[in-house]
Write a protein that holds these residues in place. Structure first.
Motif, PDB file in Angstrom:
ATOM      1  N   PHE A 115       2.697   0.454  11.211  1.00 36.03           N
ATOM      2  CA  PHE A 115       2.494   1.881  10.544  1.00 36.03           C
ATOM      3  C   PHE A 115       2.031   2.226   8.749  1.00 36.03           C
ATOM      4  CE2 PHE A 115       4.585   5.713   7.703  1.00 36.03           C
ATOM      5  CZ  PHE A 115       3.400   6.351   8.499  1.00 36.03           C
ATOM      6  N   ALA A 116       3.241   0.121   8.689  1.00 32.55           N
ATOM      7  CA  ALA A 116       2.445  -0.114   6.764  1.00 32.55           C
ATOM      8  C   ALA A 116       1.056  -0.752   6.562  1.00 32.55           C
ATOM      9  CB  ALA A 116       3.337  -1.406   6.151  1.00 32.55           C
ATOM     10  N   TRP A 117       0.678  -0.898   8.077  1.00 34.79           N
ATOM     11  CA  TRP A 117      -0.810  -2.207   7.994  1.00 34.79           C
ATOM     12  C   TRP A 117      -1.935  -0.670   8.471  1.00 34.79           C
ATOM     13  CZ3 TRP A 117      -1.549  -6.767   6.777  1.00 34.79           C
ATOM     14  CH2 TRP A 117      -0.063  -7.678   6.737  1.00 34.79           C
TER      15      TRP A 117
ATOM     16  N   LEU B 279      -1.351   2.524   8.108  1.00 34.51           N
ATOM     17  CA  LEU B 279      -1.806   3.823   7.316  1.00 34.51           C
ATOM     18  C   LEU B 279      -2.707   3.531   6.045  1.00 34.51           C
ATOM     19  CD1 LEU B 279       0.180   6.588   6.801  1.00 34.51           C
ATOM     20  CD2 LEU B 279       0.979   5.280   4.434  1.00 34.51           C
ATOM     21  N   PRO B 280      -3.001   2.634   5.369  1.00 32.42           N
ATOM     22  CA  PRO B 280      -4.037   2.308   4.428  1.00 32.42           C
ATOM     23  C   PRO B 280      -5.505   2.541   5.970  1.00 32.42           C
ATOM     24  CG  PRO B 280      -2.397   0.829   4.239  1.00 32.42           C
ATOM     25  CD  PRO B 280      -2.548   1.105   5.677  1.00 32.42           C
TER      26      PRO B 280
ATOM     27  N   VAL C 142      -5.793   4.560   8.062  1.00 28.25           N
ATOM     28  CA  VAL C 142      -5.888   5.560   9.268  1.00 28.25           C
ATOM     29  C   VAL C 142      -6.233   6.812   7.704  1.00 28.25           C
ATOM     30  CG1 VAL C 142      -4.360   7.774  10.136  1.00 28.25           C
ATOM     31  CG2 VAL C 142      -4.368   5.753  10.946  1.00 28.25           C
ATOM     32  N   VAL C 143      -5.864   7.207   6.288  1.00 23.48           N
ATOM     33  CA  VAL C 143      -6.542   6.911   5.387  1.00 23.48           C
ATOM     34  C   VAL C 143      -8.004   6.842   5.032  1.00 23.48           C
ATOM     35  CG1 VAL C 143      -5.339   7.834   2.949  1.00 23.48           C
ATOM     36  CG2 VAL C 143      -3.977   7.052   4.542  1.00 23.48           C
TER      37      VAL C 143
ATOM     38  N   THR D 180      -9.875   9.332   7.982  1.00 18.27           N
ATOM     39  CA  THR D 180      -9.782  10.132   7.874  1.00 18.27           C
ATOM     40  C   THR D 180     -10.687  11.095   6.418  1.00 18.27           C
ATOM     41  OG1 THR D 180      -7.773  10.391   8.022  1.00 18.27           O
ATOM     42  CG2 THR D 180      -8.197  12.067   7.212  1.00 18.27           C
TER      43      THR D 180
END
Lengths: 165, 182
Positions: free
Chosen positions: A116-118, A120-121, A123-124, A127
């Motif tokens: 998730f930590a890897w 998430l950036p 994905v953001v 998006t």
């Protein structure tokens, strides 16, 4: 034998001045500041490469490479010893991980919940790019819609454009 | 309306994170899971304080005592305030369970002289050793020390039942000793 006379005194004083100037220039030389970041000569730079990846257990937001706490110093010595024994970086990190768990690693492992930590950036960012692309498409679509204008309006636009050169 | 709800939601999430960041306390060491829980306690051989050498010899080797009875290992230092708070409780428990549980104190990051004063002050009767072999303190790393004091409850088979970060309480001691003696 050294004689003390006026010239001699001057000579001694000038030597002191020279020393002061030398120390002063040394302080302001780039190498003085660079030396602050360089690892102590007794430890291999590779030790710090590994130590910067480990969290100092007794500090707040500091790596083992940054901390001067006794346990961090000891951990750096352990890294040095293990490198001397021919152990790889991965094996040394695993040594500390076996004792402290994943918590000790400043870069979370790429598995399980840590993913998730890897991700998430990424994905953001994706998006954000998606939203930007959507808005750009909307704006260009709007620009393609013909605008009805009377001859009078067109004349005014031409006049304005003349003014702007 | 839809847009307003979205903006409110985003602001609420960011505000919540901001509030969490402002109000959270420093990393609590006790909430960090112990990697070695239920694993065999790492063996060590450490120098014994002179006063206990008559009963335990010049060094204390953990593996010599595994399999005989459960152990409670407490890391301490004379400068550590919570260590002073818990020491009378540990001493008291060691007297109450003298023949059932072996207590062992490990002095870490401290001087021998200050350690002796500390042991005198609290009249500590159970064995104490120093994590200092030629100036090196490797047992602290083997036991993944986060701070002081830390106490390890070790079963008779040598596996770690519990690790307490911070001072123990009488209730915790009673509970964990009960579990060790089951």
């Amino acid at each position: 034998m050294k004689t003390i006379n006026v010239n001699g005194e001057r000579g001694t004083r000038s030597e002191v001045y020279a020393l002061c100037v030398f120390l002063f220039s040394l302080f302001f030389s780039p190498s003085f500041f660079l030396a602050q970041d360089a690892p102590p000569p007794t430890l291999d730079p590779k030790v710090f490469e590994i130590a910067y990846q480990l969290r100092c257990p007794v500090c707040t937001a500091q790596s083992v490479g940054d901390s001067a706490s006794p346990i961090a110093v000891e951990m750096r010595n352990v890294i040095q010893e293990q490198l001397g024994q021919g152990k790889s970086e991965k094996e040394i990190l695993a040594f500390f991980q076996e004792r402290y768990g994943d918590w000790i690693l400043l870069n979370p492992p790429k598995r399980g919940l840590y993913l998730f930590a890897w991700l998430l950036p990424l994905v953001v960012a994706l998006t954000g790019i998606g939203f930007l692309a959507m808005y750009l498409r909307r704006w260009t679509k709007r620009a393609k819609v013909p605008v009805e204008a009377s001859d009078e309006d067109l004349e005014r636009v031409r006049e304005e454009m003349k003014w702007q050169g | 309306m839809k847009r307003l709800i979205m903006v409110v939601a985003v602001v609420a999430v960011l505000g919540g994170l901001f509030y969490f960041g402002l109000t959270r306390t420093n990393t609590g060491r006790s909430d960090i899971p112990t990697a070695r829980l239920n694993q065999p306690a790492k063996d060590f051989e450490l120098p014994v304080f002179a006063r206990y050498q008559g009963d335990y010899g010049p060094t204390f080797k953990l593996s010599d005592y595994i399999g005989k009875q459960p152990l409670i290992i407490n890391f301490w230092a004379s400068w550590c305030v919570p260590c002073r708070t818990e020491m009378p409780m540990l001493e008291n428990a060691s007297r109450n369970y003298r023949n059932q549980v072996l207590f062992l104190g490990i002095q870490y990051n401290d001087t021998e002289g200050a350690g002796n004063d500390f042991l005198d002050e609290f009249n500590v009767t159970y064995p104490n050793v120093r994590d200092d072999v030629n100036g090196r303190s490797l047992v602290a790393i083997d036991y993944a020390l986060f701070g002081l004091p830390e106490t390890f409850f070790i079963r008779t088979d040598g596996t770690i039942l519990h690790k307490q970060s911070g001072a123990v309480t009488e209730a915790l001691l009673e509970q964990k000793i009960g579990e060790l003696l089951q």
